[in-house]
Design a protein around this motif. Structure first.
Motif, short mmCIF file in Angstrom:
data_model
loop_
_atom_site.label_atom_id
_atom_site.label_comp_id
_atom_site.label_asym_id
_atom_site.label_seq_id
_atom_site.Cartn_x
_atom_site.Cartn_y
_atom_site.Cartn_z
N ASN A 26 0.93 -1.36 -0.11
CA ASN A 26 0.19 -0.22 -0.04
C ASN A 26 0.87 1.45 0.19
OD1 ASN A 26 -2.39 1.89 0.05
ND2 ASN A 26 -2.37 1.13 2.41
N LEU A 27 1.93 1.13 0.73
CA LEU A 27 2.81 2.55 1.32
C LEU A 27 3.89 2.50 -0.52
CD1 LEU A 27 4.21 2.38 4.20
CD2 LEU A 27 2.90 3.67 3.66
N SER A 28 3.57 1.59 -1.15
CA SER A 28 4.64 1.67 -2.73
C SER A 28 3.81 2.16 -3.50
CB SER A 28 5.27 0.51 -2.94
OG SER A 28 3.80 -0.68 -2.92
N ASP A 29 2.56 2.30 -3.51
CA ASP A 29 1.12 2.43 -4.31
C ASP A 29 1.29 4.54 -3.99
OD1 ASP A 29 0.07 0.56 -5.48
OD2 ASP A 29 -1.02 -0.13 -3.99
N ARG A 30 1.63 4.53 -2.88
CA ARG A 30 1.03 5.88 -2.62
C ARG A 30 2.33 6.66 -2.34
NH1 ARG A 30 -3.83 6.48 1.26
NH2 ARG A 30 -2.92 8.10 1.97
N THR A 31 3.73 6.36 -2.76
CA THR A 31 5.02 6.92 -2.71
C THR A 31 5.32 8.11 -3.84
OG1 THR A 31 6.40 4.70 -1.48
CG2 THR A 31 7.76 6.95 -2.63
N ARG A 32 5.25 8.48 -3.64
CA ARG A 32 5.18 9.47 -5.16
C ARG A 32 7.00 10.30 -5.34
NH1 ARG A 32 2.02 7.70 -5.41
NH2 ARG A 32 -0.65 8.23 -5.44
N SER A 33 8.17 9.40 -4.66
CA SER A 33 9.54 10.07 -5.03
C SER A 33 9.81 10.13 -6.65
CB SER A 33 10.08 8.30 -4.13
OG SER A 33 11.62 8.79 -5.33
N LYS A 34 10.66 10.79 -6.62
CA LYS A 34 11.47 11.26 -8.06
C LYS A 34 12.15 9.86 -8.93
CE LYS A 34 16.00 13.13 -6.60
NZ LYS A 34 16.58 14.34 -6.38
N GLY A 71 10.86 7.09 -8.51
CA GLY A 71 9.82 5.68 -8.51
C GLY A 71 8.85 5.63 -7.02
N GLY A 72 7.91 4.45 -7.05
CA GLY A 72 6.83 4.23 -6.29
C GLY A 72 7.32 3.10 -5.45
N ARG A 73 8.63 2.11 -6.45
CA ARG A 73 8.54 0.77 -6.31
C ARG A 73 10.04 0.74 -6.24
NH1 ARG A 73 3.15 0.32 -5.45
NH2 ARG A 73 2.04 0.10 -7.65
N THR A 74 10.95 1.14 -6.60
CA THR A 74 12.11 0.98 -6.05
C THR A 74 12.89 1.41 -5.09
OG1 THR A 74 13.05 1.87 -8.68
CG2 THR A 74 14.05 2.33 -7.36
N PRO A 75 12.41 2.59 -4.28
CA PRO A 75 13.03 2.86 -2.98
C PRO A 75 12.65 1.73 -1.43
CG PRO A 75 11.55 4.69 -4.09
CD PRO A 75 11.47 3.60 -4.87
N ILE A 102 17.03 -3.72 -13.69
CA ILE A 102 15.47 -3.43 -14.60
C ILE A 102 15.87 -1.96 -14.93
CG2 ILE A 102 14.39 -2.29 -12.67
CD1 ILE A 102 12.26 -4.13 -12.54
N PRO A 103 14.84 -1.91 -16.18
CA PRO A 103 14.24 -0.79 -16.92
C PRO A 103 14.30 0.40 -15.76
CG PRO A 103 13.75 -2.41 -18.15
CD PRO A 103 14.32 -2.78 -16.33
N ARG A 104 15.12 1.35 -15.59
CA ARG A 104 15.00 2.70 -14.51
C ARG A 104 13.23 3.18 -14.86
NH1 ARG A 104 17.95 8.49 -14.18
NH2 ARG A 104 16.49 8.53 -11.73
N GLU A 105 12.74 2.35 -13.36
CA GLU A 105 11.64 3.35 -13.00
C GLU A 105 11.54 4.90 -13.18
OE1 GLU A 105 7.94 2.81 -9.40
OE2 GLU A 105 9.65 1.98 -8.81
N PRO A 106 10.25 5.38 -13.98
CA PRO A 106 9.75 6.97 -14.33
C PRO A 106 9.44 7.26 -12.76
CG PRO A 106 8.34 5.80 -15.42
CD PRO A 106 9.33 4.69 -14.32
N SER A 107 10.05 8.49 -12.47
CA SER A 107 9.61 9.46 -11.44
C SER A 107 8.49 9.54 -11.06
CB SER A 107 10.18 10.78 -11.53
OG SER A 107 9.43 11.47 -10.29
N ALA A 108 7.85 9.04 -9.56
CA ALA A 108 6.11 9.09 -9.28
C ALA A 108 5.94 10.20 -8.74
CB ALA A 108 6.28 8.66 -8.11
N ASP A 109 6.52 11.67 -9.07
CA ASP A 109 6.40 12.70 -7.89
C ASP A 109 5.15 13.41 -8.99
OD1 ASP A 109 7.71 13.96 -10.81
OD2 ASP A 109 8.98 15.09 -9.41
#
Length: 450
Positions: A111-119, A121-125, A232-239
């Motif tokens: 759930n927290l990864s769904d809500r993560t808005r990191s530059k 991405g949401g899953r990578t951190p 893995i191909p770099r996850e785009p920013s989720a910001d």
């Protein structure tokens, strides 16, 4: 601002969050209409990226399963035999505690990864954080001086593992076109089914050096998230995604599972996975004790038998996913491989039940291992298809993964209860077979997926 006749066309900055959000929504809509389009870009995935994703899914499964199986399938049972008078009972308690930790962590961090808005991405951190937590506590589990600390450290290792697994599996929904999810799921399934016996083999070969085994297990777990991020191909920013509300009420509501009335298929998939994982853990978690107490071998010969079983399982694990995953994508069918897997798994369990010998265990490793390889190759694809590219995929898959953790918890408990009540393992084989077959019945009842 540009003029074109009487129409006004606004130019936004290329990195405008509004534009990126519209592109994201358009990509999701396009992917729902065309199975070959990526939910991330709305375009077909390139061949190079497809290879990178496949390698990442394979490597992730191998690395974390080597780490966990070295500890869980061999080192913990071995250490408990040395430390306590009733190791089967403590192993059962360890299964309960670790499953509760996994259950909570998978659901929360999905759930927290769904809500993560990191530059980033949401899953990578979360992959990085989970690998560090899991690696440290996996190592500490192996060298813990008493049974209590073994249980505590292993539970925390499972928290770290599930911090990784919940967002990683959600990548299937976020970034992978539907028409290759079976193949990607097969790569992940192949990795985990290869990594499991490799971990057991590693620990059994280092039976006289538990510290070294523990260091290696921790390093494999540590590497799993970090290496995958590099591949893995770099996850785009989720910001650019809308930020969720910050109040506690909204956060708590976000943990609510899908409504049963509107999501029958979701809960059938949940029940099917729970039954299959319970059947699997009933035997796998006790395989050292089955070889020593049911078959009647001493620890040294038992370690050799388990080593050979690991090699057999590893070989057949390459066969199942290599065939069933791509075939599932080509035919568009997910349920039939699960049915075949359940039959194979049940048949394999019957061999040591009727033939309590090293050969019976080898037959179990070959047939049940093949069945579990087929199952794991399409299971995640089936679950993602049930969700239909849900924007809350991390949370929903986290809830589905509760079936895994509950099954992992119930399996050892059921086996321990049977052994305590009957004094043997015969009934455990029967119950495991019934659970595997029942799981396939639930999956075949799913209507929204072929």
């Amino acid at each position: 601002m540009l003029k074109s006749g009487t129409n006004m066309v606004y130019e936004y900055p290329e990195n405008s969050k509004a534009i990126r959000l519209k592109q994201h929504e358009a990509a999701l809509a396009a992917a729902k209409e065309d199975d070959k389009l990526s939910p991330e870009t709305g375009k077909p995935i390139s061949k190079s990226n497809m290879i990178k994703f496949g390698v990442a899914f394979l490597v992730f499964g191998v690395l974390w399963m080597v780490g966990i199986n070295a500890i869980a399938a061999f080192i913990i049972p071995l250490r408990l035999k040395e430390l306590v008078s009733n190791p089967a009972a403590v192993l059962s308690i360890n299964g309960i505690v670790s499953s509760i930790c996994s259950l909570v962590a998978n659901f929360v961090f999905g759930n927290l990864s769904d809500r993560t808005r990191s530059k980033f991405g949401g899953r990578t951190p979360w992959l990085i954080v989970g690998s560090i937590v899991g690696g440290v506590f996996m190592f500490l589990t192996g060298i813990a001086p008493n049974a209590t600390l073994i249980v505590i450290y292993y539970g925390l290792a499972m928290v770290g593992l599930n911090i990784m697994i919940a967002p990683f599996v959600a990548i299937l929904s976020d970034r992978i076109p539907k028409n290759i999810r079976g193949t990607m799921s097969a790569c992940y399934g192949a990795g985990s089914t290869i990594g499991g016996p490799l971990g057991t083999l590693l620990a059994s070969q280092l039976v006289n050096n538990v510290t070294l085994s523990s260091i290696l297990a921790g390093l494999f777990m540590l590497a799993s998230g970090i290496v995958v991020v590099l591949i893995i191909p770099r996850e785009p920013s989720a910001d650019y995604l809308p930020k969720p509300k910050g109040d506690w009420k909204d956060l708590l509501v976000s943990f609510r599972p899908p409504k049963f009335k509107e999501n029958h298929d979701f809960y059938k998939a949940f029940a099917g996975r729970l039954c299959m994982l319970m059947a699997y853990q009933m035997i796998v978690a006790y395989q050292l004790y089955i070889v020593t107490d049911y078959v009647g071998l001493k620890t040294g010969p038992a370690a050799q038998v388990i080593s050979i079983m690991s090699i057999i399982t590893m070989v057949v694990s390459l066969i199942g996913p290599a065939i069933s995953g791509p075939l599932s994508d080509i035919t568009g069918r997910r349920k039939l491989p699960v049915l075949i897997a359940s039959i194979l798994f049940a048949l394999g369990i019957a061999f040591p039940w009727f033939f309590p010998s090293a050969m019976g265990m080898y037959a179990y490793a070959a047939i049940a291992g093949l069945g579990y390889g087929v199952y794991s190759s399409v299971d995640q694809a089936l679950n993602v298809d049930v969700l239909h590219n849900s924007p809350s995929a991390g949370k929903d898959l986290g809830f589905l993964n509760l079936a895994t953790t509950i099954g992992q918890m119930l399996g050892p408990v059921v086996t321990a209860s049977i052994v305590t009540a009957t004094g043997g393992y015969a009934l455990a084989f029967t119950v495991s077979i019934v659970a595997a077959v029942l799981g396939s019945v639930f999956v075949m009842g799913i209507k929204g997926v072929k």
